[in-house]
Design an enzyme around this catalytic site. Structure first.
Site, PDB file in Angstrom:
ATOM      1  N   CYS A 134       0.640  -1.229   0.072  1.00 33.22           N
ATOM      2  CA  CYS A 134      -0.033  -0.023   0.191  1.00 33.22           C
ATOM      3  C   CYS A 134       0.886   1.140  -0.075  1.00 33.22           C
ATOM      4  O   CYS A 134       1.630   1.394   0.995  1.00 33.22           O
ATOM      5  CB  CYS A 134      -1.019  -0.112   1.168  1.00 33.22           C
ATOM      6  SG  CYS A 134      -1.994   1.537   1.634  1.00 33.22           S
ATOM      7  N   GLU A 136      -5.297   3.141 -10.262  1.00 33.47           N
ATOM      8  CA  GLU A 136      -5.849   1.769  -9.962  1.00 33.47           C
ATOM      9  C   GLU A 136      -7.051   1.671 -10.920  1.00 33.47           C
ATOM     10  O   GLU A 136      -7.236   0.364 -11.553  1.00 33.47           O
ATOM     11  CB  GLU A 136      -6.368   1.699  -8.568  1.00 33.47           C
ATOM     12  CG  GLU A 136      -5.530   1.730  -7.430  1.00 33.47           C
ATOM     13  CD  GLU A 136      -6.083   1.766  -6.155  1.00 33.47           C
ATOM     14  OE1 GLU A 136      -6.395   2.909  -5.450  1.00 33.47           O
ATOM     15  OE2 GLU A 136      -6.261   0.509  -5.524  1.00 33.47           O
ATOM     16  N   ARG A 141      -0.249   4.708   2.876  1.00 28.48           N
ATOM     17  CA  ARG A 141       0.032   4.550   4.514  1.00 28.48           C
ATOM     18  C   ARG A 141       0.206   5.975   5.236  1.00 28.48           C
ATOM     19  O   ARG A 141       0.210   5.459   6.451  1.00 28.48           O
ATOM     20  CB  ARG A 141       1.119   3.402   4.787  1.00 28.48           C
ATOM     21  CG  ARG A 141       0.487   2.051   4.220  1.00 28.48           C
ATOM     22  CD  ARG A 141       1.609   0.866   4.591  1.00 28.48           C
ATOM     23  NE  ARG A 141       2.556   0.829   3.328  1.00 28.48           N
ATOM     24  CZ  ARG A 141       3.528   0.089   3.422  1.00 28.48           C
ATOM     25  NH1 ARG A 141       4.030  -0.327   4.602  1.00 28.48           N
ATOM     26  NH2 ARG A 141       4.391   0.077   2.399  1.00 28.48           N
ATOM     27  N   TRP A 193      -9.312   5.790  -0.078  1.00 28.11           N
ATOM     28  CA  TRP A 193      -9.834   6.124  -1.289  1.00 28.11           C
ATOM     29  C   TRP A 193      -8.970   5.970  -2.469  1.00 28.11           C
ATOM     30  O   TRP A 193      -7.797   5.187  -2.446  1.00 28.11           O
ATOM     31  CB  TRP A 193     -10.148   7.846  -1.322  1.00 28.11           C
ATOM     32  CG  TRP A 193      -8.845   8.304  -0.681  1.00 28.11           C
ATOM     33  CD1 TRP A 193      -7.501   8.745  -1.628  1.00 28.11           C
ATOM     34  CD2 TRP A 193      -8.369   9.075   0.609  1.00 28.11           C
ATOM     35  NE1 TRP A 193      -6.501   9.288  -0.843  1.00 28.11           N
ATOM     36  CE2 TRP A 193      -6.986   9.438   0.267  1.00 28.11           C
ATOM     37  CE3 TRP A 193      -8.918   9.067   1.747  1.00 28.11           C
ATOM     38  CZ2 TRP A 193      -6.338  10.082   1.327  1.00 28.11           C
ATOM     39  CZ3 TRP A 193      -8.550   9.783   2.809  1.00 28.11           C
ATOM     40  CH2 TRP A 193      -7.036  10.183   2.708  1.00 28.11           C
TER      41      TRP A 193
HETATM   42  N1  ARG Z   1      -6.757  -1.801  -6.527  1.00 29.23           N
HETATM   43  C1  ARG Z   1      -8.176  -2.110  -6.229  1.00 29.23           C
HETATM   44  C2  ARG Z   1      -9.336  -1.676  -7.069  1.00 29.23           C
HETATM   45  O1  ARG Z   1      -8.758  -0.951  -8.330  1.00 29.23           O
HETATM   46  C3  ARG Z   1      -8.407  -1.495  -4.964  1.00 29.23           C
HETATM   47  C4  ARG Z   1      -7.352  -1.592  -3.772  1.00 29.23           C
HETATM   48  C5  ARG Z   1      -7.305  -0.732  -2.670  1.00 29.23           C
HETATM   49  N2  ARG Z   1      -7.140   0.676  -2.905  1.00 29.23           N
HETATM   50  C6  ARG Z   1      -7.289   1.701  -2.269  1.00 29.23           C
HETATM   51  N3  ARG Z   1      -7.032   2.822  -2.945  1.00 29.23           N
HETATM   52  N4  ARG Z   1      -7.340   1.466  -1.010  1.00 29.23           N
HETATM   53  O2  ARG Z   1     -10.357  -1.797  -6.955  1.00 29.23           O
END
Ligand code: ARG
Length: 377
Positions: free
Chosen positions: A70, A247, A73, A242
């Site tokens: 992560c 991602e 953090r 968030w």
């Molecule tokens: N990578 C995952 C997704 O696209 C989520 C993982 C957690 N991501 C976060 N920003 N807390 O759905």
């Protein structure tokens, strides 16, 4: 009667955690020696022990602090911890999950949050959710091989259809929750529409982008990882932060085994796709990421970009170093999937320790979320 999920907390892990808690939070009402004695007695008598509210808060936050994949953090201390250990029936668990989504979404001002449900005890299994996240889009593959929706969810989509879900067959169908109360069969629940905040995707410079009809949900709530604190396992402890734009814009919408949209975006942008060396993929990728960040910001939904988040992660490293702690990190997860080399996190190596408390993804949980059959069931 004992059940097959039961695993007695390891004494030394329990003690290690209680010591860590007291080391980072001196001056507890119950002194360390007394609490240690209590925990040992409970382990001897009942085969387990119960975390205090303060231990649970700390344990969940440190599990985040230790999550080596992560990048986000820096804010680990601000994690909101909801104690749901009293929820037992499927309806109670479902209500807790709905509360989580509502409170975490917070009308777009997304709050990092975790809801901790009951751990397994010698005579009662822990509650479970089969979904990998509380909100996910279904994925389908028709007879002629046409892919629709999130191709990462086709296995799980098949599972919920077998459990009785009527699949709409669209590109962004929100999957139902599969909730399994202790010792019970799995139950399907639809998430109330009004609890799932979604963002329609548009691009600031290309009006045609909005006409692709793309969208994504506001809050990723991971629901298949086991939280392990002081030897006690919490198999259901959904948590969220968030989103970082990449991602969605560089993985979920782009990976060939997810939405695989680069060719679609390239066509919209009129790019020359006749050769790799035109870098049409890279151009389509950047524009997709611009669209994601732009759309979330326009909708008032909290999101972060990978440059900002990389800098914050280095701040986190510096702060932790000052506290005398190591920050375990997995380079291949920390470095963003676009523009790696122009973010500062690229240009160094990290400690690779596995620290406790921690989040774990078990093979059984992975199999349930993939729609496969967990071993032995
Ligand atoms: N990578 C995952 C997704 O696209 C989520 C993982 C957690 N991501 C976060 N920003 N807390 O759905």
């Amino acid at each position: 009667m004992q059940h097959d999920q039961w695993r007695m907390p390891d004494r030394s892990e329990a003690e290690e955690f209680i010591r860590l808690f007291h080391a980072e939070h001196p001056n507890q009402p119950v002194p360390l020696s007394m609490r240690l004695r209590q925990v040992r007695e409970h382990l001897d008598t009942y085969g387990t022990y119960r975390h205090t509210r303060a231990e649970l808060d700390f344990g969940a936050r440190v599990a985040w602090r230790n999550a080596s994949r992560c990048i986000g953090r820096l804010y680990w201390k601000s994690l909101r911890v909801i104690d749901r250990r009293a929820a037992v029936t499927a309806d109670e668990i479902y209500a807790g999950l709905c509360d989580h989504l509502r409170l975490a979404t917070n009308h777009g001002r997304v709050r990092p949050m975790i809801s901790v449900f009951a751990p397994a005890t010698p005579d009662r299994a822990a509650p479970l959710v089969w979904n990998s996240q509380l909100v996910r889009y279904a994925g389908y593959r028709d007879r002629d091989g046409t892919a629709i929706g999130d191709q990462g969810q086709t296995g799980f989509t098949d599972t919920v259809r077998r459990l009785g879900w009527q699949a709409p067959g669209g590109w962004f169908d929100i999957l139902p929750l599969v909730v399994q109360a202790p010792g019970d069969k799995p139950q399907l629940y639809d998430l109330p529409r009004e609890l799932v905040l979604e963002v329609p995707l548009s691009h600031p410079d290309f009006p045609g982008f909005a006409r692709l009809g793309l969208r994504w949900y506001a809050v990723p709530v991971i629901s298949h990882m086991r939280l392990s604190i002081g030897g006690v396992d919490y198999p259901l402890a959904p948590f969220n932060g968030w989103y970082m734009g990449t991602e969605i814009g560089a993985r979920n919408l782009v990976d060939p085994d997810r939405y695989n949209l680069l060719p679609v975006v390239a066509r919209l942008l009129g790019l020359d796709t006749s050769s790799e060396s035109t870098l049409w993929r890279d151009r389509a990728l950047v524009e997709t990421n611009i669209a994601v960040l732009h759309s979330f910001e326009a909708a008032g939904v909290k999101i972060t970009d990978h440059h900002t988040e990389s800098r914050r992660f280095l701040t986190h490293l510096a702060r932790e170093e000052e506290e005398g702690r190591i920050v375990p990190a997995d380079w291949s997860w920390i470095v963003p999937p676009v523009s790696g080399g122009i973010t500062p996190v690229f240009h160094r190596y990290y400690d690779e320790a596995e620290l406790r408390p921690a989040f774990h993804l078990d093979a059984e949980a992975r199999a349930r979320a993939a729609g496969g059959c967990p071993a032995g069931h």
